[in-house]
Design a protein around this motif. Structure first.
Motif, PDB file in Angstrom:
ATOM      1  N   MET A  13       7.377   2.509  -2.925  1.00  0.00           N
ATOM      2  CA  MET A  13       6.789   3.429  -1.956  1.00  0.00           C
ATOM      3  C   MET A  13       5.793   2.662  -1.082  1.00  0.00           C
ATOM      4  O   MET A  13       4.909   1.976  -1.604  1.00  0.00           O
ATOM      5  N   PRO A  14       5.889   2.783   0.248  1.00  0.00           N
ATOM      6  CA  PRO A  14       4.962   2.087   1.143  1.00  0.00           C
ATOM      7  C   PRO A  14       3.524   2.573   0.953  1.00  0.00           C
ATOM      8  O   PRO A  14       3.287   3.716   0.607  1.00  0.00           O
ATOM      9  N   GLU A  15       2.606   1.658   1.201  1.00  0.00           N
ATOM     10  CA  GLU A  15       1.193   1.985   1.091  1.00  0.00           C
ATOM     11  C   GLU A  15       0.804   2.975   2.185  1.00  0.00           C
ATOM     12  O   GLU A  15       1.247   2.871   3.324  1.00  0.00           O
ATOM     13  N   SER A  16      -0.028   3.956   1.838  1.00  0.00           N
ATOM     14  CA  SER A  16      -0.447   4.971   2.800  1.00  0.00           C
ATOM     15  C   SER A  16      -1.857   4.673   3.305  1.00  0.00           C
ATOM     16  O   SER A  16      -2.736   4.310   2.534  1.00  0.00           O
ATOM     17  N   PHE A  17      -2.053   4.829   4.602  1.00  0.00           N
ATOM     18  CA  PHE A  17      -3.358   4.599   5.211  1.00  0.00           C
ATOM     19  C   PHE A  17      -3.877   5.858   5.904  1.00  0.00           C
ATOM     20  O   PHE A  17      -4.757   5.793   6.745  1.00  0.00           O
ATOM     21  N   ASP A  18      -3.319   6.996   5.550  1.00  0.00           N
ATOM     22  CA  ASP A  18      -3.735   8.261   6.155  1.00  0.00           C
ATOM     23  C   ASP A  18      -5.240   8.448   6.015  1.00  0.00           C
ATOM     24  O   ASP A  18      -5.799   8.354   4.924  1.00  0.00           O
ATOM     25  N   ASP A  19      -5.890   8.705   7.122  1.00  0.00           N
ATOM     26  CA  ASP A  19      -7.321   9.011   7.144  1.00  0.00           C
ATOM     27  C   ASP A  19      -8.194   7.932   6.512  1.00  0.00           C
ATOM     28  O   ASP A  19      -9.233   8.226   5.943  1.00  0.00           O
ATOM     29  N   ASN A  20      -7.775   6.665   6.603  1.00  0.00           N
ATOM     30  CA  ASN A  20      -8.581   5.602   6.019  1.00  0.00           C
ATOM     31  C   ASN A  20      -8.490   4.354   6.900  1.00  0.00           C
ATOM     32  O   ASN A  20      -7.775   3.400   6.585  1.00  0.00           O
ATOM     33  N   LEU A  21      -9.227   4.369   7.992  1.00  0.00           N
ATOM     34  CA  LEU A  21      -9.198   3.258   8.947  1.00  0.00           C
ATOM     35  C   LEU A  21      -9.672   1.947   8.307  1.00  0.00           C
ATOM     36  O   LEU A  21      -9.108   0.891   8.560  1.00  0.00           O
ATOM     37  N   GLY A  22     -10.680   2.020   7.461  1.00  0.00           N
ATOM     38  CA  GLY A  22     -11.184   0.819   6.805  1.00  0.00           C
ATOM     39  C   GLY A  22     -10.117   0.143   5.965  1.00  0.00           C
ATOM     40  O   GLY A  22      -9.974  -1.084   5.995  1.00  0.00           O
ATOM     41  N   LYS A  23      -9.346   0.931   5.240  1.00  0.00           N
ATOM     42  CA  LYS A  23      -8.267   0.390   4.409  1.00  0.00           C
ATOM     43  C   LYS A  23      -7.174  -0.224   5.282  1.00  0.00           C
ATOM     44  O   LYS A  23      -6.621  -1.281   4.962  1.00  0.00           O
ATOM     45  N   LEU A  24      -6.878   0.411   6.400  1.00  0.00           N
ATOM     46  CA  LEU A  24      -5.869  -0.105   7.332  1.00  0.00           C
ATOM     47  C   LEU A  24      -6.316  -1.444   7.929  1.00  0.00           C
ATOM     48  O   LEU A  24      -5.544  -2.402   7.979  1.00  0.00           O
ATOM     49  N   LEU A  25      -7.570  -1.521   8.359  1.00  0.00           N
ATOM     50  CA  LEU A  25      -8.089  -2.772   8.930  1.00  0.00           C
ATOM     51  C   LEU A  25      -8.103  -3.886   7.891  1.00  0.00           C
ATOM     52  O   LEU A  25      -7.777  -5.034   8.193  1.00  0.00           O
ATOM     53  N   GLU A  26      -8.476  -3.571   6.663  1.00  0.00           N
ATOM     54  CA  GLU A  26      -8.468  -4.566   5.593  1.00  0.00           C
ATOM     55  C   GLU A  26      -7.058  -5.105   5.366  1.00  0.00           C
ATOM     56  O   GLU A  26      -6.868  -6.315   5.230  1.00  0.00           O
ATOM     57  N   LYS A  27      -6.074  -4.233   5.357  1.00  0.00           N
ATOM     58  CA  LYS A  27      -4.682  -4.655   5.174  1.00  0.00           C
ATOM     59  C   LYS A  27      -4.230  -5.526   6.346  1.00  0.00           C
ATOM     60  O   LYS A  27      -3.556  -6.539   6.163  1.00  0.00           O
ATOM     61  N   ALA A  28      -4.595  -5.146   7.569  1.00  0.00           N
ATOM     62  CA  ALA A  28      -4.211  -5.925   8.752  1.00  0.00           C
ATOM     63  C   ALA A  28      -4.799  -7.335   8.670  1.00  0.00           C
ATOM     64  O   ALA A  28      -4.092  -8.321   8.929  1.00  0.00           O
ATOM     65  N   TRP A  29      -6.068  -7.462   8.317  1.00  0.00           N
ATOM     66  CA  TRP A  29      -6.685  -8.782   8.181  1.00  0.00           C
ATOM     67  C   TRP A  29      -6.023  -9.580   7.068  1.00  0.00           C
ATOM     68  O   TRP A  29      -5.824 -10.792   7.196  1.00  0.00           O
TER      69      TRP A  29
END
Length: 66
Positions: free
Chosen positions: A1-17
């Motif tokens: 199952m793909p990781e979800s980033f719903d309503d969590n910009l900090g988690k999304l930015l961490e993953k992008a970095w």
């Protein structure tokens, strides 16, 4: 199952970095050779493929080679 980033910009930015850091060290990463674009003096896009060599998330710096 793909990781979800719903309503969590900090988690999304961490993953992008994390993916960008991986691209700077793993020559097989899809993030290793990004296409970088700028706009020339006439307003036309100019794109080139570069090699991502280093990423510093704390300073938000990318180092590329052409």
């Amino acid at each position: 199952m793909p990781e979800s980033f719903d309503d969590n910009l900090g988690k999304l930015l961490e993953k992008a970095w994390d993916l960008l850091k991986e691209g700077s060290s793993d020559r097989n990463s899809v993030f290793r050779n990004p296409s970088i674009s700028t706009i020339d003096a006439n307003g036309h896009p100019v794109s080139r493929t570069m090699v991502l060599r280093e990423v510093d998330p704390n300073k938000r710096i990318f180092r590329f080679h052409t």
